[in-house]
Design an enzyme around this catalytic site. Sequence first.
Site, PDB file in Angstrom:
ATOM      1  N   HIS A 267      22.724  52.001  66.698  1.00  0.00           N
ATOM      2  CA  HIS A 267      22.525  53.335  65.680  1.00  0.00           C
ATOM      3  C   HIS A 267      22.556  54.593  66.558  1.00  0.00           C
ATOM      4  O   HIS A 267      23.261  55.597  66.061  1.00  0.00           O
ATOM      5  CB  HIS A 267      20.908  53.161  65.279  1.00  0.00           C
ATOM      6  CG  HIS A 267      20.513  54.477  64.414  1.00  0.00           C
ATOM      7  ND1 HIS A 267      20.216  54.145  63.076  1.00  0.00           N
ATOM      8  CD2 HIS A 267      19.832  55.518  64.697  1.00  0.00           C
ATOM      9  CE1 HIS A 267      19.890  55.454  62.610  1.00  0.00           C
ATOM     10  NE2 HIS A 267      19.595  56.256  63.591  1.00  0.00           N
ATOM     11  N   GLU A 268      21.802  54.728  67.630  1.00  0.00           N
ATOM     12  CA  GLU A 268      22.019  55.748  68.678  1.00  0.00           C
ATOM     13  C   GLU A 268      23.355  56.269  68.912  1.00  0.00           C
ATOM     14  O   GLU A 268      23.832  57.164  69.281  1.00  0.00           O
ATOM     15  CB  GLU A 268      20.797  55.747  69.680  1.00  0.00           C
ATOM     16  CG  GLU A 268      19.643  55.811  69.362  1.00  0.00           C
ATOM     17  CD  GLU A 268      19.166  56.730  68.289  1.00  0.00           C
ATOM     18  OE1 GLU A 268      19.702  57.749  68.333  1.00  0.00           O
ATOM     19  OE2 GLU A 268      18.173  56.423  67.467  1.00  0.00           O
ATOM     20  N   HIS A 271      24.914  58.405  66.625  1.00  0.00           N
ATOM     21  CA  HIS A 271      24.776  59.732  66.787  1.00  0.00           C
ATOM     22  C   HIS A 271      25.597  60.402  67.982  1.00  0.00           C
ATOM     23  O   HIS A 271      26.328  61.519  67.668  1.00  0.00           O
ATOM     24  CB  HIS A 271      23.180  59.885  67.243  1.00  0.00           C
ATOM     25  CG  HIS A 271      22.440  59.825  65.855  1.00  0.00           C
ATOM     26  ND1 HIS A 271      22.275  60.684  64.940  1.00  0.00           N
ATOM     27  CD2 HIS A 271      21.188  58.820  65.734  1.00  0.00           C
ATOM     28  CE1 HIS A 271      21.318  60.501  63.941  1.00  0.00           C
ATOM     29  NE2 HIS A 271      20.623  59.219  64.456  1.00  0.00           N
ATOM     30  N   GLU A 297      22.627  61.425  60.436  1.00  0.00           N
ATOM     31  CA  GLU A 297      22.488  60.243  59.978  1.00  0.00           C
ATOM     32  C   GLU A 297      23.369  59.241  59.459  1.00  0.00           C
ATOM     33  O   GLU A 297      23.480  58.135  59.615  1.00  0.00           O
ATOM     34  CB  GLU A 297      21.021  60.238  59.100  1.00  0.00           C
ATOM     35  CG  GLU A 297      19.713  60.746  59.889  1.00  0.00           C
ATOM     36  CD  GLU A 297      19.381  59.767  61.220  1.00  0.00           C
ATOM     37  OE1 GLU A 297      19.459  58.427  60.997  1.00  0.00           O
ATOM     38  OE2 GLU A 297      19.055  60.294  62.297  1.00  0.00           O
TER      39      GLU A 297
END
Length: 503
Positions: A267-268, A271, A297
């Site tokens: 997930h990160e 980003h 997001e």
Amino acid sequence: MATSEQEAHSAYDELETRIKRIANIGNATGILYWDQQTKMPEEGTPARAKQLSALQSITHELLTEERTGELLDELESEELDDEQSAVVREIRRQYDRAIDVPSDLVTEITETSSEAQPAWQEAKAEDEFETFEPYLDRLRELQIERAEHIDPDKDPYEVMFEDGEPYLQLSTVERIFDELRDGLVPLIEDIQENGADIADDAFSGTYDTDTQEEVARAALDTLDYDWSRGRLDTAPHPFMSGTQFDARVTTRYNENDPIGSLTATIHEFGHASYQLGLRDDEYGTPLGDSRSSGIHESQSRFWENHVGRTRAFWELFLPTFKEHFPQAEGVTVDEAYEAVNQVFTDNTIRVEADELTYHMHIILRSEIEQEFVGGELDVEEIPTRWNELMDDYLGVVPETDSEGCLQDIHWTSRFGGFQNYTVGSVFAAQLWATIEEEIDEPMERIREGDFAPIREWLTENIHEQGCLYTTDELIEEATGEPLTADYFLEYVEEKYSDIYDLD
């Protein structure tokens, strides 16, 4: 004598120089925040609060100087190209939202926010919401005051929402929330009542955290994370911080949940991939900055869900996982796929939620925020209200506030941001549908570990665009249509009907 064109060029250069200085101060602030969450000694908060507030005050003063307004006024009457016009539009928005906010209020908000973070950590560790209450209540007062300075005629909560999502209407997001409620609740209930048994215990057992870090690093290697422009650390709440030259990833580890740290890392990474895909030559200007929280997001949810939770990814990555954790030797690809996509109907933690119940967590938080900011809910009532909505939406009540209203750090810094997690998920599905049309067999490329075509498409259509377009314009430029929940609902209906063998 200088011509009008030369004067406009000179004014634009001066404005760009000014905004780059402001951006650099902001990026230095980001490094201090990253340090506070990852490396700073426990007793460093008093000094860090002063440091952050000083930098925020300088940023505010530079942005709201009379000369900034003069340059904007001058340039808005000149003929500019598309990129210059976008830069002026974005700086004008920042200027207009800052000019009427007193500097001492900016300072107090920053100091209170910085002091609130260790208070939140202590409250969570000790399961004592009362420790965090006064900070949270004060932040509400300060943020409402700020919102009223920005636009006294608008609902303060809507002003707060616009901090992170400036061009997407809150009413649009609320309409999407309604559509998700209508589509997800029946699907979740169908899974609960009629879903087949799946391999939800494939990764049960104990997995030491040092080895989990090795697995997280291996996953980042697999996804082609640029270590020369980033690093991996731990934090109480995973986040990414940085620029196109330095995008740092954090995660956290639980010895009983190796998948949680892995999906958080991916997930990160999403980003970080966005940050690293921004234009190097526009560093410090809006053209070299991310568009919005919701678009950010979309990138993290894209990589976490449309890549990291696919069967294709686990065909690729499961052998690496087994190399590090021999106790998973007997796990098959299908079992791994089912385990990482199980629907947790009894889960209280947002960051551990599946793709379906996750949005009930977001809707719950958004409703509580609006009630709290609107004065319908007192700070001491938040734990009870939280548990009521958890029971209503998910049929489970947290045993402690640490697993309930204290689980997220977000309220230490802002209100009106949780909606963007759902905006990101919805847009990620819309992006995946477009990629399936424009890239040859993208799932096969994931299976082979060839992520370059997908990353390059996202970079070209999202990352490199910076703030050239407004949010709604960017969504339509990238996918050919406005933001819609249709693709997300179709995606989860098909995926989870297959996993749970629903009729």
